[in-house]
Design a protein around this motif. Structure first.
Motif, short mmCIF file in Angstrom:
data_model
loop_
_atom_site.label_atom_id
_atom_site.label_comp_id
_atom_site.label_asym_id
_atom_site.label_seq_id
_atom_site.Cartn_x
_atom_site.Cartn_y
_atom_site.Cartn_z
N PRO A 81 -20.58 -2.69 -23.91
CA PRO A 81 -20.76 -2.46 -25.36
C PRO A 81 -19.59 -2.84 -26.38
O PRO A 81 -20.08 -3.74 -27.38
N VAL A 82 -18.44 -2.46 -26.04
CA VAL A 82 -17.26 -2.74 -26.89
C VAL A 82 -17.19 -4.22 -27.00
O VAL A 82 -17.08 -4.81 -28.00
N GLY A 83 -17.39 -4.89 -25.75
CA GLY A 83 -17.06 -6.36 -25.65
C GLY A 83 -17.94 -7.10 -26.51
O GLY A 83 -17.70 -8.01 -27.16
N ARG A 84 -19.33 -6.50 -26.24
CA ARG A 84 -20.51 -7.34 -26.96
C ARG A 84 -20.19 -7.15 -28.80
O ARG A 84 -20.36 -8.16 -29.27
N ALA A 85 -19.96 -5.88 -29.10
CA ALA A 85 -19.41 -5.66 -30.46
C ALA A 85 -18.39 -6.41 -30.69
O ALA A 85 -18.79 -7.02 -32.15
N LEU A 86 -17.34 -6.37 -30.16
CA LEU A 86 -16.14 -7.46 -30.57
C LEU A 86 -16.47 -8.74 -30.73
O LEU A 86 -15.96 -9.64 -31.87
N TRP A 87 -17.27 -9.52 -29.64
CA TRP A 87 -17.91 -10.81 -29.85
C TRP A 87 -18.56 -10.91 -31.00
O TRP A 87 -18.52 -12.07 -31.67
N TRP A 88 -19.47 -9.90 -31.54
CA TRP A 88 -20.38 -9.94 -32.65
C TRP A 88 -19.57 -10.38 -33.68
O TRP A 88 -19.86 -10.94 -34.76
#
Length: 220
Positions: A81-88
């Motif tokens: 989830p943190v990686g997805r949030a950072l990519w977003w």
């Protein structure tokens, strides 16, 4: 019948004694080693069954429950989830603005700059090369090639003229002098000077030799 009785008789007694002694010595040497080996194997089996295997199973259970399961939970519920949030966030704040900037600002500016450079530099230089520099270069090259050929012919003519002048001014008189003056003079000197002088020298040497023999003795 005698042959069968001879074959069925036991081997010689000394050979049987040596074999028995060898077997006893081998048994005395090998038996302690075998006993130690069997005891070591038994101890290792007991150690594996009652210590190493249980400890290994306990360590595996601990690693699975204390490391693998928490890491899997951390990966599924935190890292992803943190990686997805950072990519977003990166896509929203960096990738999308840069894409928009490239598409609507930089690319049109570069196209305009290239149009100006092509209009003010590339096209005039191309026209200048095609209609001025290339024809002038070809004309200059052709003129230089023609001049080189003419200069070669002139140089050949000058060389021939200089050769004719030198031959008639120097070579021909020298050849005439050698043929008409020097050659007869050499023949005359050889006939009337050199040969008589050589004969006189031989006569002088002979006379000197005779005098030396007459005065000092010696072979003639």
């Amino acid at each position: 019948m005698n042959t069968e009785k001879t074959r069925s008789q036991p081997p010689n007694q000394p050979t049987g004694c040596l074999t028995g002694v060898a077997r006893v010595i081998a048994l005395v040497v090998v038996l302690p080693v075998r006993l130690v080996w069997d005891a070591l194997v038994f101890c290792l089996e007991l150690l594996w069954r009652w210590v190493l295997a249980p400890v290994g199973r306990a360590l595996g259970w601990l690693i699975h429950h204390l490391v693998v399961i928490p890491l899997r939970f951390l990966w599924e519920w935190v890292v992803v989830p943190v990686g997805r949030a950072l990519w977003w966030v990166m896509d929203l704040l960096v990738v999308t603005p840069l894409t928009w900037l490239w598409r609507w600002v930089l690319l049109p500016v570069l196209k305009a700059l290239w149009w100006v450079v092509d209009l003010l530099v590339v096209t005039p230089l191309g026209w200048l090369w095609r209609h001025v520099l290339a024809p002038v270069g070809r004309a200059v090259g052709a003129a230089l090639a023609w001049a080189w050929g003419v200069a070669g012919r002139i140089s050949s003519a000058v060389a021939r003229a200089l050769g004719w002048v030198l031959w008639n001014a120097v070579g021909r008189p020298l050849a005439w002098t050698y043929r008409v003056v020097l050659t007869p003079l050499g023949h005359w000197l050889r006939t009337w000077v050199w040969r008589p002088a050589a004969a006189v020298a031989r006569a002088v040497r002979a006379a000197a030799r005779e005098v030396r023999v007459a005065l000092f003795g010696g072979p003639r």
